[in-house]
Design a protein around this motif. Structure first.
Motif, PDB file in Angstrom:
ATOM      1  N   GLY A   1       1.512   8.560   8.262  1.00 44.46           N
ATOM      2  CA  GLY A   1       0.569   8.187   9.308  1.00 44.46           C
ATOM      3  C   GLY A   1      -0.527   9.230   9.453  1.00 44.46           C
ATOM      4  N   ILE A   2      -0.125  10.481   9.511  1.00 43.47           N
ATOM      5  CA  ILE A   2      -1.108  11.546   9.718  1.00 43.47           C
ATOM      6  C   ILE A   2      -2.001  11.703   8.501  1.00 43.47           C
ATOM      7  CG2 ILE A   2      -1.383  14.012  10.114  1.00 43.47           C
ATOM      8  CD1 ILE A   2       1.275  13.834  11.698  1.00 43.47           C
ATOM      9  N   SER A   3      -1.395  11.629   7.295  1.00 40.32           N
ATOM     10  CA  SER A   3      -2.254  11.774   6.112  1.00 40.32           C
ATOM     11  C   SER A   3      -3.253  10.619   6.038  1.00 40.32           C
ATOM     12  CB  SER A   3      -1.412  11.858   4.843  1.00 40.32           C
ATOM     13  OG  SER A   3      -0.606  10.716   4.704  1.00 40.32           O
TER      14      SER A   3
ATOM     15  N   PHE B   1      -4.289   9.214  -2.923  1.00 39.43           N
ATOM     16  CA  PHE B   1      -3.044   9.124  -3.668  1.00 39.43           C
ATOM     17  C   PHE B   1      -1.830   9.470  -2.813  1.00 39.43           C
ATOM     18  CE2 PHE B   1      -5.468   9.067  -7.617  1.00 39.43           C
ATOM     19  CZ  PHE B   1      -4.726   8.144  -8.318  1.00 39.43           C
ATOM     20  N   GLY B   2      -2.072  10.007  -1.625  1.00 42.97           N
ATOM     21  CA  GLY B   2      -0.947  10.503  -0.846  1.00 42.97           C
ATOM     22  C   GLY B   2      -0.608   9.673   0.373  1.00 42.97           C
ATOM     23  N   VAL B   3      -1.105   8.455   0.433  1.00 40.05           N
ATOM     24  CA  VAL B   3      -0.909   7.709   1.682  1.00 40.05           C
ATOM     25  C   VAL B   3      -0.320   6.331   1.471  1.00 40.05           C
ATOM     26  CG1 VAL B   3      -2.826   8.916   2.766  1.00 40.05           C
ATOM     27  CG2 VAL B   3      -3.233   6.740   1.654  1.00 40.05           C
ATOM     28  N   TRP B   4       0.154   6.042   0.237  1.00 36.15           N
ATOM     29  CA  TRP B   4       0.496   4.646  -0.057  1.00 36.15           C
ATOM     30  C   TRP B   4       1.586   4.073   0.840  1.00 36.15           C
ATOM     31  CZ3 TRP B   4       2.915   8.580  -2.578  1.00 36.15           C
ATOM     32  CH2 TRP B   4       4.274   8.461  -2.792  1.00 36.15           C
ATOM     33  N   VAL B   5       2.438   4.949   1.390  1.00 31.53           N
ATOM     34  CA  VAL B   5       3.558   4.430   2.185  1.00 31.53           C
ATOM     35  C   VAL B   5       3.080   3.736   3.465  1.00 31.53           C
ATOM     36  CG1 VAL B   5       5.637   5.148   3.451  1.00 31.53           C
ATOM     37  CG2 VAL B   5       5.228   5.987   1.172  1.00 31.53           C
TER      38      VAL B   5
ATOM     39  N   VAL C   1      -1.531   4.695  12.987  1.00 27.59           N
ATOM     40  CA  VAL C   1      -0.559   5.130  13.990  1.00 27.59           C
ATOM     41  C   VAL C   1       0.714   4.312  13.781  1.00 27.59           C
ATOM     42  CG1 VAL C   1      -0.103   5.316  16.457  1.00 27.59           C
ATOM     43  CG2 VAL C   1      -2.398   5.722  15.579  1.00 27.59           C
ATOM     44  N   ALA C   2       1.726   4.948  13.192  1.00 23.88           N
ATOM     45  CA  ALA C   2       2.876   4.177  12.701  1.00 23.88           C
ATOM     46  C   ALA C   2       3.509   3.268  13.767  1.00 23.88           C
ATOM     47  CB  ALA C   2       3.907   5.112  12.095  1.00 23.88           C
ATOM     48  N   PRO C   3       3.794   3.756  14.982  1.00 24.42           N
ATOM     49  CA  PRO C   3       4.419   2.855  15.953  1.00 24.42           C
ATOM     50  C   PRO C   3       3.533   1.658  16.296  1.00 24.42           C
ATOM     51  CG  PRO C   3       4.603   5.123  16.667  1.00 24.42           C
ATOM     52  CD  PRO C   3       3.658   5.118  15.512  1.00 24.42           C
ATOM     53  N   ALA C   4       2.213   1.885  16.359  1.00 24.00           N
ATOM     54  CA  ALA C   4       1.322   0.760  16.632  1.00 24.00           C
ATOM     55  C   ALA C   4       1.307  -0.201  15.449  1.00 24.00           C
ATOM     56  CB  ALA C   4      -0.091   1.272  16.922  1.00 24.00           C
ATOM     57  N   ASP C   5       1.443   0.363  14.254  1.00 27.68           N
ATOM     58  CA  ASP C   5       1.455  -0.497  13.071  1.00 27.68           C
ATOM     59  C   ASP C   5       2.648  -1.442  13.081  1.00 27.68           C
ATOM     60  OD1 ASP C   5       0.321  -1.134  10.351  1.00 27.68           O
ATOM     61  OD2 ASP C   5       2.368  -0.601   9.806  1.00 27.68           O
ATOM     62  N   TYR C   6       3.692  -1.068  13.797  1.00 27.14           N
ATOM     63  CA  TYR C   6       4.825  -1.990  13.925  1.00 27.14           C
ATOM     64  C   TYR C   6       4.391  -3.296  14.564  1.00 27.14           C
ATOM     65  CZ  TYR C   6       8.656   1.004  12.424  1.00 27.14           C
ATOM     66  OH  TYR C   6       9.508   1.727  11.667  1.00 27.14           O
ATOM     67  N   GLN C   7       3.329  -3.237  15.362  1.00 21.26           N
ATOM     68  CA  GLN C   7       2.798  -4.469  15.954  1.00 21.26           C
ATOM     69  C   GLN C   7       1.687  -5.099  15.120  1.00 21.26           C
ATOM     70  OE1 GLN C   7       4.123  -6.203  18.223  1.00 21.26           O
ATOM     71  NE2 GLN C   7       4.394  -5.208  20.188  1.00 21.26           N
ATOM     72  N   PHE C   8       1.053  -4.295  14.247  1.00 24.23           N
ATOM     73  CA  PHE C   8      -0.090  -4.828  13.479  1.00 24.23           C
ATOM     74  C   PHE C   8       0.320  -5.345  12.110  1.00 24.23           C
ATOM     75  CE2 PHE C   8      -2.649  -1.243  15.633  1.00 24.23           C
ATOM     76  CZ  PHE C   8      -2.974  -2.044  16.697  1.00 24.23           C
ATOM     77  N   HIS C   9       1.421  -4.812  11.581  1.00 21.32           N
ATOM     78  CA  HIS C   9       1.735  -5.044  10.177  1.00 21.32           C
ATOM     79  C   HIS C   9       1.738  -6.530   9.844  1.00 21.32           C
ATOM     80  CE1 HIS C   9       3.421  -3.907   6.301  1.00 21.32           C
ATOM     81  NE2 HIS C   9       4.222  -4.938   6.405  1.00 21.32           N
TER      82      HIS C   9
ATOM     83  N   PRO D   1       0.983  12.279  19.706  1.00 19.08           N
ATOM     84  CA  PRO D   1       1.786  11.185  20.276  1.00 19.08           C
ATOM     85  C   PRO D   1       2.369  10.253  19.226  1.00 19.08           C
ATOM     86  CG  PRO D   1      -0.546  10.867  20.738  1.00 19.08           C
ATOM     87  CD  PRO D   1      -0.411  12.241  20.174  1.00 19.08           C
ATOM     88  N   THR D   2       1.657  10.120  18.095  1.00 17.14           N
ATOM     89  CA  THR D   2       2.179   9.260  17.029  1.00 17.14           C
ATOM     90  C   THR D   2       3.550   9.754  16.576  1.00 17.14           C
ATOM     91  OG1 THR D   2      -0.028   8.754  16.250  1.00 17.14           O
ATOM     92  CG2 THR D   2       1.753   8.398  14.698  1.00 17.14           C
TER      93      THR D   2
END
Lengths: 345, 650
Positions: B345-347, B324-328, B400-408, A108-109
């Motif tokens: 997000g997945i990494s 090393f692969g998740v800094w973004v 979870v990238a879309p949720a992070d839009y609210q947490f960032h 879903p993400t």
């Protein structure tokens, strides 16, 4: 002093806090979204929370059991723990289950991440309560069946909004039509900020030299608080704005009214707005001229123009109205324009 | 007068005056005590010039605790300000400086030296070595860290503190928006300390790979040593990115370059990327050694072998690569696009898998054990739930990238990383401090007083940070110096402030416990007060300068445990004690740090005379060192025998 005692503290705090707060009537906008984007994001907050809480509860249960059952007591003083090296079966189980959980969250993400790049499709146009004036109707025709575009630019420490389809600008407040997707195009003049209206959905950064987009939509008329979520200096905490979601008719009436009555934005006025400091709410009329403003001498190093992106409030220098007050508009003063401490002043 | 107003900041109000007075009094007090007890020479010969890893480790830990105090005071000032809406106890500018110094100090001048201190104290003892691979370099590392930290702290009373946040994003921190020396202090403080840290990474990588006692294969190393090996690798690969990005920012600020401004083709995003290429691995640099300590503590106090050793090692290696692969994921909301955000997000979520494996393995280690709730074990038991909640649950939510839009950048994020950094790193370092304290000083810290400190700190920690998850969901963002009433924010903020002060009480109780224990603490005459498992406990407490009179031969993990069980007889490489080759003390690492401090100070204020003098000093010291051949000595057999006898070992 058993280690599990603090469990009760934690659990009690976790339960008591939300109750206490809802008791005070406080709103939690992220959990009570007022638009489709916020709803999508809320689903992706709740779903991982539930899955991960299940894992956490299992860990807590095992942890509590182990702590109590296997603690050293005088009765078990002669107990000799077994020599165990590991267990392939168990370790495989607790590797595979997290993999499955991650997959379950990842799907879903990815879907929602891609979907949020496009305008929300659910349209819930609110009922008409007022009728449009002729001027408003002609404005509405310009954006009919199209998303409303709003250019957003942050400067130290205010928000500049521009409605390029309608030829109007506002400072530190927004009107949007409920039920219609809004295409926010974000940039910054000076430091980065982050444009965030928690009740409508997530944020996006606005950065100098960049043109980032964010889709948001309000389902129903209402008033929502927006703010910057990226620190940009001493006035940053006051970089808030109200978002007024109105029925389309009300919205276009408002826009036509601004267009007709608000003062024109001059280059001089615009440049004075960009200087660090706080201002109150303002509204201007004016025509967007995308390649007019390129930063004045005072503001070198502050270009906020991505290639091809217009900057709010760029007008031909011939118009010279100096007034910036919103006479005739029934706006509450949302932002105090009081002075504030800061070394840039 | 102009000088005083500009540099000594006499107009800035009572907080600065009080600090000036306190600093002056503290300095005079220290000098007086040293003079009164005639300890100047002792301080110089025993500590400032030492190249002994144990003493360097102790100095790191003392510095870390002092910085914990400074960063903690910053935190309490911030929490006081936020306890009520519309409060104006601090001005916006002052608040900005305080959160900047709080974050920078806690990450770089508290967590890092605490970890490096633990590494120094324990690693050579655990692998049967007499010192680290490069003892002189080790001393240089420490003094670079120390003077970097001092330079950074000087900013508070001389010239003004940085106010760009600990991440210090341009273009805000460029000259146009943020003039003055503050940001230069940030750059130079981190740069000098960072160079020292890179050297530490190299040093421990080589130490662990080359100086293990015979028989100790990689898969027989204690888990803490593994975690340090991984951490060192992370340091070596991550810190150069910080060095480069700080160098670029310095060139921007001092010489008006445009690396990170949009004029002249620069790009702020480059900074953000480079910063987090260092910054994300840094998160693992400060958490992995804590994982190592928890592994040691759990198996020691459950009296059981560590469960799933090879899976634990594999997990740590996996975390290294993923780290090393998740800094973004630190900037999902900076317009990276859906594909990029999905990937990162997945990494990021994937890191939960090896971390989960580790948690379950710790639980399994305790399963069927006999768990003694000593202080190190108590801090470990606080870590597991806090980390699962704050690191695991909320970490995946943030991924979870879309949720992070609210947490960032909201308080949700603040709560998350304090749960990992305090619940993981600080709890881990406290566990390690209590665990190895007898080995460092020869006495135990008092359990009863330690428990008081523990409860105050741990309960206060949860009271402080649990409400902040809610604040984030209510729309409160980080770095706000004040907030209006009517948003429902003040109750959680007020609770959080109470928790913050409880942690402050916890810290004071720890100090009290240490002072009390110095006088009355239980002496450790056995060298093995915890009935522990690894080699360092086969030595007397505190260990003699040369650590091992004879080099041990290692047969298995938990070597000392099996020797005690009678499974093996302790064997040594040398059949008789032989003269031991040790490095000589040297005052030059200290002077090198001092010269770097002078040069850094020159850069901060663009007073280039200081820069040239400082760098010439550095060069001279390095030249002197290159022509030095008489830098070691042998400890004669008679002296070793005498020392060992006095420790009851022969």
């Amino acid at each position: 002093m058993r280690p599990n005692r603090r469990w009760w503290t934690v659990a009690a705090a976790a339960v008591a806090l939300p109750i206490l707060l809802t008791g005070c009537g406080a709103s939690i906008p992220v959990l009570q979204p007022k638009g489709p984007v916020g709803h999508e994001e809320l689903k992706l907050i709740i779903f991982p929370l539930i899955l991960m809480t299940c894992v956490a509860l299992i860990v807590f249960a095992i942890f509590a059991y182990v702590m109590i059952k296997y603690r050293a007591r005088p009765e078990n003083a002669d107990y000799v723990p077994p020599e165990t090296d590991g267990s392939s079966l168990l370790e495989t189980i607790w590797t595979v289950i997290p993999v499955l959980i991650v997959v379950a969250i990842a799907i879903p993400t990815v879907i929602v991440t891609f979907r949020l790049q496009k305008p929300p499709t659910t349209s819930t146009a609110p009922a008409k309560t007022v009728s449009e004036t002729p001027a408003a109707a002609s404005m509405a025709a310009k954006t009919k069946q199209k998303p409303l575009v709003i250019y957003v630019a942050s400067a130290e420490w205010k928000w500049l909004f521009s409605y390029p389809q309608l030829g109007i600008e506002t400072v530190n407040y927004l009107y949007i039509p409920a039920g219609q997707p809004v295409d926010f195009q974000l940039t910054a003049i000076g430091p980065m900020n982050s444009f965030w209206i928690p009740a409508l959905g997530g944020m996006e950064m606005d950065m100098p030299g960049e043109d980032l987009g964010l889709w948001l939509q309000a389902d129903q008329p209402g008033k929502y608080l927006g703010r910057s979520a990226q620190y940009s200096g001493s006035g940053f905490a006051h970089m808030t704005f109200n978002v007024y979601a109105k029925t389309p008719a009300e919205f276009y009436n408002w826009a036509a009214n601004i267009k007709a009555h608000a003062p024109q934005l001059t280059t001089a006025k615009y440049e004075s707005l960009l200087k660090p400091g706080q201002v109150g709410t303002m509204a201007f009329s004016g025509d967007i001229n995308p390649n007019n403003y390129n930063g004045s001498k005072d503001m070198t190093g502050m270009p906020g123009i991505a290639s091809g992106m217009p900057i709010p409030g760029t007008v031909s220098p011939s118009s010279n109205t100096s007034s910036s007050s919103m006479s005739g508009m029934s706006m509450s003063g949302d932002n105090s324009s009081g002075s504030m401490g800061g070394k840039n002043q | 007068m102009h000088f005083a107003n500009t540099f000594l900041m006499w107009k800035e109000g009572p907080l600065i005056w009080i600090s000036d007075v306190l600093i002056a009094l503290a300095s005079l007090g220290i000098l007086f005590v040293l003079w009164k007890f005639k300890k100047f020479k002792w301080l110089w010969t025993e500590w400032l010039t030492t190249v002994d890893h144990k003493k360097i480790g102790i100095m790191y830990i003392i510095a870390a605790l002092l910085m914990l105090f400074r960063g903690g005071v910053d935190a309490l000032l911030m929490r006081s300000q936020l306890a009520f809406p519309n409060e104006h106890f601090l001005t916006a500018q002052h608040y900005d400086e305080i959160f900047t110094t709080h974050g920078t100090i806690m990450i770089l001048f508290m967590a890092m030296p605490f970890i490096i201190g633990m590494m120094n104290v324990a690693v050579p003892l655990m692998i049967g070595a007499r010192d680290v691979a490069f003892p002189y370099l080790n001393a240089i590392s420490f003094w670079l860290f120390f003077f970097g930290a001092m330079l950074f702290n000087l900013s508070f009373v001389f010239g003004g503190s940085p106010d760009g946040g600990w991440t210090s994003y341009p273009p805000y921190v460029e000259n146009l928006f943020d003039p003055g020396p503050g940001e230069n202090y940030y750059i130079m403080g981190l740069q000098i300390a960072g160079i020292g840290t890179i050297a530490t990474g190299v040093n421990f990588l080589v130490t662990i790979l080359k100086m293990r006692a015979p028989g100790m294969t990689l898969m027989k190393m204690p888990m803490f040593v593994w975690s340090v090996l991984i951490t060192s690798a992370l340091i070596v690969f991550a810190f150069p990115a910080l060095t480069v990005v700080l160098g670029q920012l310095l060139i921007d600020r001092l010489f008006n370059a445009h690396f990170f401004t949009t004029t002249g083709g620069g790009m702020p995003m480059n900074y953000v990327n480079e910063f987090w290429i260092w910054g994300h691995p840094e998160v693992y640099i400060v958490i992995l050694p804590a994982f190592g300590i928890f592994s040691e503590v759990v198996s020691t106090f459950a009296s059981k072998r560590l469960f799933g050793y090879s899976a634990m090692v594999a997990s740590m290696v996996a975390i290294t690569f993923l780290g090393f692969g998740v800094w973004v994921h630190h900037f999902f909301t900076m317009g990276a696009g859906a594909a990029v955000n999905s990937f990162f997000g997945i990494s990021t979520m994937a890191i939960a898998i090896p971390t989960g494996v580790k948690v379950f393995n710790w639980l399994s280690t305790m399963w069927k054990g006999r768990i003694r709730f000593t202080l190190p074990m108590l801090w470990t038991s606080a870590f597991i739930p806090c980390f699962v909640l704050g690191g695991g649950v909320t970490g995946v939510m943030l991924a979870v990238a879309p949720a992070d839009y609210q947490f960032h950048n909201s308080y949700f994020l603040i709560a998350h990383f304090h749960y990992t950094l305090i619940g993981g790193t600080v709890f881990g370092m406290m566990a390690g401090l209590y665990y190895w304290w007898p080995k460092m000083f020869g006495f135990k810290l008092d359990e009863k007083r330690g428990r008081w400190a523990y409860w105050w700190f741990v309960i206060g920690f949860n009271v402080c940070f649990l409400p902040q998850f809610l604040l984030g969901l209510m729309g409160m963002t980080r770095r706000m110096y004040t907030y209006p009433s009517g948003l429902g924010w003040w109750i959680p903020n007020f609770i959080s402030t109470i928790g913050g002060f409880m942690m402050g009480v916890g810290f004071l109780l720890i100090v009290y416990q240490i002072v009390w224990s110095i006088r009355y603490g239980e002496r450790d005459v056995t060298g093995d007060p915890w009935d522990a498992r690894t080699l360092e406990w086969s030595l007397p407490s505190p260990a003699p300068e040369y650590n091992f009179a004879r080099t041990p031969i290692v047969h298995s993990r938990d070597e000392w445990w099996y020797i005690k069980q009678g499974k093996y007889k302790q064997e040594f490489v040398e059949s008789e004690i032989q003269p031991i080759h040790m490095p000589k003390n040297s005052g030059r690492p200290f002077l090198l740090g001092l010269c770097m401090f002078v040069a850094g100070f020159g850069f901060v204020f663009e007073w280039y005379v200081f820069v040239i003098l400082g760098l010439l000093g550095v060069l001279a010291i390095m030249l002197r060192r290159s022509f030095e051949f008489d830098y070691y000595h042998y400890i004669p057999v008679s002296e070793i025998v005498q020392t060992e006898k006095s420790l009851g070992r022969l």
